[in-house]
Design a protein around this motif. Structure first.
Motif, PDB file in Angstrom:
ATOM      1  N   LEU A  41       0.870  -1.169   0.000  1.00 35.68           N
ATOM      2  CA  LEU A  41       0.000   0.000   0.000  1.00 35.68           C
ATOM      3  C   LEU A  41       0.906   1.219   0.000  1.00 35.68           C
ATOM      4  CD1 LEU A  41      -2.600   1.664   0.305  1.00 35.68           C
ATOM      5  CD2 LEU A  41      -2.469   1.235   2.781  1.00 35.68           C
ATOM      6  N   THR A  42       0.804   2.028  -1.053  1.00 35.81           N
ATOM      7  CA  THR A  42       1.620   3.227  -1.162  1.00 35.81           C
ATOM      8  C   THR A  42       0.756   4.386  -1.637  1.00 35.81           C
ATOM      9  OG1 THR A  42       2.251   2.678  -3.438  1.00 35.81           O
ATOM     10  CG2 THR A  42       3.746   1.943  -1.684  1.00 35.81           C
ATOM     11  N   GLY A  43       1.262   5.583  -1.453  1.00 37.77           N
ATOM     12  CA  GLY A  43       0.582   6.763  -1.979  1.00 37.77           C
ATOM     13  C   GLY A  43       0.169   7.742  -0.905  1.00 37.77           C
ATOM     14  N   THR A  44      -0.330   8.885  -1.379  1.00 39.29           N
ATOM     15  CA  THR A  44      -0.719   9.990  -0.503  1.00 39.29           C
ATOM     16  C   THR A  44      -2.008  10.603  -1.024  1.00 39.29           C
ATOM     17  OG1 THR A  44       1.603  10.480  -0.100  1.00 39.29           O
ATOM     18  CG2 THR A  44       0.046  12.212   0.443  1.00 39.29           C
ATOM     19  N   ALA A  45      -2.821  11.097  -0.104  1.00 39.15           N
ATOM     20  CA  ALA A  45      -4.037  11.817  -0.494  1.00 39.15           C
ATOM     21  C   ALA A  45      -4.493  12.728   0.636  1.00 39.15           C
ATOM     22  CB  ALA A  45      -5.154  10.848  -0.853  1.00 39.15           C
ATOM     23  N   LYS A  46      -5.231  13.743   0.275  1.00 39.19           N
ATOM     24  CA  LYS A  46      -5.884  14.619   1.243  1.00 39.19           C
ATOM     25  C   LYS A  46      -7.356  14.235   1.292  1.00 39.19           C
ATOM     26  CE  LYS A  46      -2.961  18.684   0.709  1.00 39.19           C
ATOM     27  NZ  LYS A  46      -2.570  18.854   2.096  1.00 39.19           N
ATOM     28  N   SER A 156     -11.473   0.237   9.907  1.00 41.54           N
ATOM     29  CA  SER A 156     -12.894   0.450   9.615  1.00 41.54           C
ATOM     30  C   SER A 156     -13.117   0.490   8.109  1.00 41.54           C
ATOM     31  CB  SER A 156     -13.337   1.766  10.245  1.00 41.54           C
ATOM     32  OG  SER A 156     -12.679   2.835   9.613  1.00 41.54           O
ATOM     33  N   ALA A 157     -14.370   0.527   7.731  1.00 44.88           N
ATOM     34  CA  ALA A 157     -14.709   0.661   6.314  1.00 44.88           C
ATOM     35  C   ALA A 157     -14.176   1.991   5.792  1.00 44.88           C
ATOM     36  CB  ALA A 157     -16.225   0.601   6.135  1.00 44.88           C
ATOM     37  N   PRO A 158     -13.805   2.055   4.522  1.00 42.31           N
ATOM     38  CA  PRO A 158     -13.299   3.313   3.946  1.00 42.31           C
ATOM     39  C   PRO A 158     -14.442   4.297   3.679  1.00 42.31           C
ATOM     40  CG  PRO A 158     -13.171   1.529   2.342  1.00 42.31           C
ATOM     41  CD  PRO A 158     -13.665   0.931   3.608  1.00 42.31           C
ATOM     42  N   PHE A 159     -14.835   5.034   4.722  1.00 44.56           N
ATOM     43  CA  PHE A 159     -16.012   5.899   4.678  1.00 44.56           C
ATOM     44  C   PHE A 159     -15.718   7.320   4.208  1.00 44.56           C
ATOM     45  CE2 PHE A 159     -14.161   5.869   8.883  1.00 44.56           C
ATOM     46  CZ  PHE A 159     -14.060   7.211   9.199  1.00 44.56           C
ATOM     47  N   GLU A 160     -14.458   7.750   4.214  1.00 47.20           N
ATOM     48  CA  GLU A 160     -14.094   9.116   3.809  1.00 47.20           C
ATOM     49  C   GLU A 160     -13.767   9.171   2.319  1.00 47.20           C
ATOM     50  OE1 GLU A 160     -13.848  11.943   5.576  1.00 47.20           O
ATOM     51  OE2 GLU A 160     -13.343  11.446   7.648  1.00 47.20           O
ATOM     52  N   LYS A 161     -14.080  10.303   1.694  1.00 48.40           N
ATOM     53  CA  LYS A 161     -13.695  10.540   0.300  1.00 48.40           C
ATOM     54  C   LYS A 161     -12.409  11.364   0.292  1.00 48.40           C
ATOM     55  CE  LYS A 161     -18.387  10.758  -1.454  1.00 48.40           C
ATOM     56  NZ  LYS A 161     -19.394  11.614  -2.112  1.00 48.40           N
ATOM     57  N   VAL A 162     -11.543  11.096  -0.684  1.00 48.53           N
ATOM     58  CA  VAL A 162     -10.354  11.937  -0.803  1.00 48.53           C
ATOM     59  C   VAL A 162     -10.699  13.159  -1.652  1.00 48.53           C
ATOM     60  CG1 VAL A 162      -8.806   9.967  -0.535  1.00 48.53           C
ATOM     61  CG2 VAL A 162      -9.325  10.815  -2.823  1.00 48.53           C
ATOM     62  N   LYS A 163      -9.940  14.214  -1.422  1.00 51.90           N
ATOM     63  CA  LYS A 163     -10.126  15.464  -2.161  1.00 51.90           C
ATOM     64  C   LYS A 163      -9.802  15.219  -3.629  1.00 51.90           C
ATOM     65  CE  LYS A 163      -8.645  20.269  -1.991  1.00 51.90           C
ATOM     66  NZ  LYS A 163      -7.806  21.227  -1.263  1.00 51.90           N
ATOM     67  N   GLY A 167      -5.788  11.887  -4.722  1.00 47.76           N
ATOM     68  CA  GLY A 167      -5.642  10.451  -4.431  1.00 47.76           C
ATOM     69  C   GLY A 167      -4.718   9.748  -5.393  1.00 47.76           C
ATOM     70  N   ASP A 168      -3.669   9.143  -4.855  1.00 50.46           N
ATOM     71  CA  ASP A 168      -2.803   8.330  -5.712  1.00 50.46           C
ATOM     72  C   ASP A 168      -2.454   7.024  -5.003  1.00 50.46           C
ATOM     73  OD1 ASP A 168      -0.861   9.038  -3.856  1.00 50.46           O
ATOM     74  OD2 ASP A 168       0.591   9.718  -5.315  1.00 50.46           O
ATOM     75  N   PHE A 169      -3.373   6.524  -4.184  1.00 55.26           N
ATOM     76  CA  PHE A 169      -3.128   5.264  -3.487  1.00 55.26           C
ATOM     77  C   PHE A 169      -2.944   4.137  -4.494  1.00 55.26           C
ATOM     78  CE2 PHE A 169      -6.012   7.164  -0.072  1.00 55.26           C
ATOM     79  CZ  PHE A 169      -4.947   7.685   0.638  1.00 55.26           C
ATOM     80  N   GLN A 170      -2.018   3.244  -4.200  1.00 55.13           N
ATOM     81  CA  GLN A 170      -1.786   2.064  -5.020  1.00 55.13           C
ATOM     82  C   GLN A 170      -1.831   0.850  -4.099  1.00 55.13           C
ATOM     83  OE1 GLN A 170      -1.222   1.982  -8.498  1.00 55.13           O
ATOM     84  NE2 GLN A 170      -1.887   4.096  -8.331  1.00 55.13           N
ATOM     85  N   VAL A 171      -2.744  -0.071  -4.368  1.00 53.95           N
ATOM     86  CA  VAL A 171      -2.871  -1.303  -3.588  1.00 53.95           C
ATOM     87  C   VAL A 171      -2.421  -2.464  -4.460  1.00 53.95           C
ATOM     88  CG1 VAL A 171      -4.470  -2.873  -2.429  1.00 53.95           C
ATOM     89  CG2 VAL A 171      -4.776  -0.391  -2.200  1.00 53.95           C
TER      90      VAL A 171
END
Length: 181
Positions: A41-46, A156-163, A167-171
């Motif tokens: 799991l890598t990446g960054t987001a607001k 927890s469940a991923p309940f928040e949205k990224v700005k 979002g550049d998360f990589q799974v």
């Protein structure tokens, strides 16, 4: 040998070489350096917050191929911060578990660096849903009972949205080795 025959022979040899090379590297990393990681799991987001809060999450979590059947052998760190005006803080956690499935990841870690006393030494968990430009995220410290101890590999469940645009998360999905009979 005529020119057309030579071109056909060279093309066939090239295709066979590429096919053999591709088959030989199917279980290697993207650069062909060795075994593919078991999970990452890598990446960054607001996070999206209409009130202007600056909330950022960043991940650099990995499970080596040799540890494929032990998600608690994951390594790396993740960081999160929340600021609004003069208020806020940050924390860095040392990864102690990483589990991924498809485009979803759950990572836990113990906070090793922070300017928020409530997080110091505490295990926290974060979940991420890698949806391209519409990533989502959840975290374990929401709710009333923040003193409860979180087990490894729980979030927890991923309940928040990224700005939008951040979002550049990589799974990298985990591939379990199941025993065969």
């Amino acid at each position: 040998m005529n020119r057309v025959t030579k071109i056909a022979a060279v093309s066939a040899a090239l295709l066979l070489t590429l096919a053999a090379g591709g088959a030989a590297t199917a279980d290697t990393d993207w650069a062909g350096r060795g075994p593919r990681e078991a999970a990452a799991l890598t990446g960054t987001a607001k996070l999206y917050r209409p009130a202007g809060d600056d909330i950022t999450f960043g991940f650099d979590a990995h499970l080596a191929a040799k540890d494929n059947m032990d998600p608690e052998a994951a390594t790396g760190t993740f960081r999160f911060s929340h600021y609004k005006g003069d208020w806020g803080g940050y924390a860095v956690a040392k990864v102690d578990c990483l589990v991924t499935g498809g485009k979803v990841a759950v990572v836990t870690g113990v906070v090793t660096e922070t300017d928020v006393d409530a997080f110091r030494g505490k295990r926290v968990g974060v979940s991420v849903h890698d949806l391209g430009k519409h990533d989502r995220l959840g975290y374990s410290w929401i709710g009333k009972d923040t003193e409860a101890k979180l087990p490894k590999c729980m979030g927890s469940a991923p309940f928040e949205k990224v700005k939008a645009g951040t979002g550049d998360f990589q799974v990298l999905p985990w591939q379990l080795d199941y025993p065969t009979e």
